[in-house]
Scaffold this motif. Sequence first.
Motif, short mmCIF file in Angstrom:
data_model
loop_
_atom_site.label_atom_id
_atom_site.label_comp_id
_atom_site.label_asym_id
_atom_site.label_seq_id
_atom_site.Cartn_x
_atom_site.Cartn_y
_atom_site.Cartn_z
N ARG A 24 0.82 -1.21 0.00
CA ARG A 24 0.00 0.00 0.00
C ARG A 24 0.86 1.26 0.00
NH1 ARG A 24 -4.11 1.28 4.96
NH2 ARG A 24 -5.59 2.67 3.88
N ASP A 25 1.99 1.22 0.71
CA ASP A 25 2.87 2.39 0.78
C ASP A 25 3.46 2.75 -0.58
OD1 ASP A 25 2.44 2.81 3.45
OD2 ASP A 25 4.26 1.76 4.12
N TRP A 26 3.61 1.75 -1.46
CA TRP A 26 4.14 2.05 -2.79
C TRP A 26 3.23 3.03 -3.53
CZ3 TRP A 26 5.53 -3.56 -4.83
CH2 TRP A 26 6.58 -4.06 -4.05
N PHE A 27 1.94 2.86 -3.36
CA PHE A 27 0.97 3.75 -4.01
C PHE A 27 0.94 5.11 -3.32
CE2 PHE A 27 -0.30 -0.43 -5.36
CZ PHE A 27 -0.74 -0.25 -6.66
N ASP A 64 -1.90 -4.48 5.01
CA ASP A 64 -1.51 -3.15 4.57
C ASP A 64 -0.94 -3.22 3.15
OD1 ASP A 64 -1.37 -0.41 4.97
OD2 ASP A 64 0.71 -0.47 5.66
N ALA A 65 -1.62 -3.97 2.33
CA ALA A 65 -1.17 -4.19 0.95
C ALA A 65 -2.38 -4.52 0.09
CB ALA A 65 -0.15 -5.32 0.89
N GLY A 112 -10.08 -0.89 1.50
CA GLY A 112 -11.33 -1.28 2.13
C GLY A 112 -11.55 -2.77 2.22
N SER A 113 -10.68 -3.58 1.63
CA SER A 113 -10.83 -5.04 1.69
C SER A 113 -10.22 -5.58 2.97
CB SER A 113 -10.15 -5.69 0.49
OG SER A 113 -8.74 -5.53 0.55
N ASP A 114 -10.65 -6.78 3.36
CA ASP A 114 -10.06 -7.43 4.53
C ASP A 114 -8.58 -7.69 4.32
OD1 ASP A 114 -12.51 -7.44 5.80
OD2 ASP A 114 -12.98 -9.52 5.27
N TYR A 115 -8.21 -8.00 3.08
CA TYR A 115 -6.80 -8.25 2.81
C TYR A 115 -5.96 -7.01 3.07
CZ TYR A 115 -2.56 -9.74 0.39
OH TYR A 115 -1.26 -10.07 0.10
#
Length: 325
Positions: A83-86, A297-298, A289-292
């Motif tokens: 997620r941090d990459w985005f 955190d990705a 917003g997904s459980d994953y």
Amino acid sequence: MRKMTLRGTKLSFYEKYEALIGGSWAQLLSHFEDSDQDEEDYSWLGPVPELEEWIGDRVVKGLLAIDYSIKNKKFQTAIKLMRDWFKRNKSSRINDKINGLARRAGAEHIEKLLSAAMIAAESTVCYDSQYFFDTDHVTPGAEYQTNQSNLVAKVLSNLPTSNHGTAATHPSPEDMAYLIADGIGLIQAFKDEFGAPANQGSKEFLVVCGTVGLWTPAVQAIQAANLNSGESNVLQGIKKHGIKVDVVLNSRLSSLTTKFDIYDVTPDAGKPYIVQEEEGAVVETLGEGSDYCFDHDAYKFGVKAKRNVGYGLWRKALRFSLSQS
């Protein structure tokens, strides 16, 4: 700089996916068939009849009794995109992963399936109920009932060249030039199920080698005006008649150390292999917003495909099996 998004990565994936398939040797060797069911029937394979003089009633010739089908298989893979990459717009990292996935899911996967079919081609039947590479091709019920061979054994020491390779795994450029020219001639001489010339107008051919020992002399044979022995190159002569020859190294065929293939890849003239796709590549993601995403955190970026490969027209292919003496 525009910020990377998960939606944008999907678009990037499909652009790269299509470009890579378009540049693959699989495109040259394969008829791509759209599928809308688990298994597709290929009873329509085979030629149409020639024109003949109209005497009496019109003669309608039906399809040959061909029993050949290909079943689709499901394939999948997935990667994690942090997620941090985005958030930090790490576009190079994201593009590296997406481009790699597009390569794996598209051209590389299709080439892998085709390579497995090539390896098994001497022991797996095609539409005429003979092995794809075989010495006795004849289609049941066809008008032409003479056996034809697209699996040819050659002894290097018996070839009419002055310079032979040190082993069947390492033929000389002179050996390869002769063999490639001979193979093209054999392919052009094949007849269809009605006894008509099947490939007489063929002009484009692809040589496929699985090892460097076969590929290097093949490249030299195709490119050199004069060979190492000083002999004129027979392949340069046939090029003057509009025939084009190229060569590709397919390292997935590394087990075929004394064998190589020649394929007729003339456009609009039938293909030796079939790539059947019900789903070429479908991207599925779990993002914000997904459980994953909450747990890791990705984002998860998955690709699935439903496809398979099979054998098309054997007469568009020829395999040489070499021995030294």
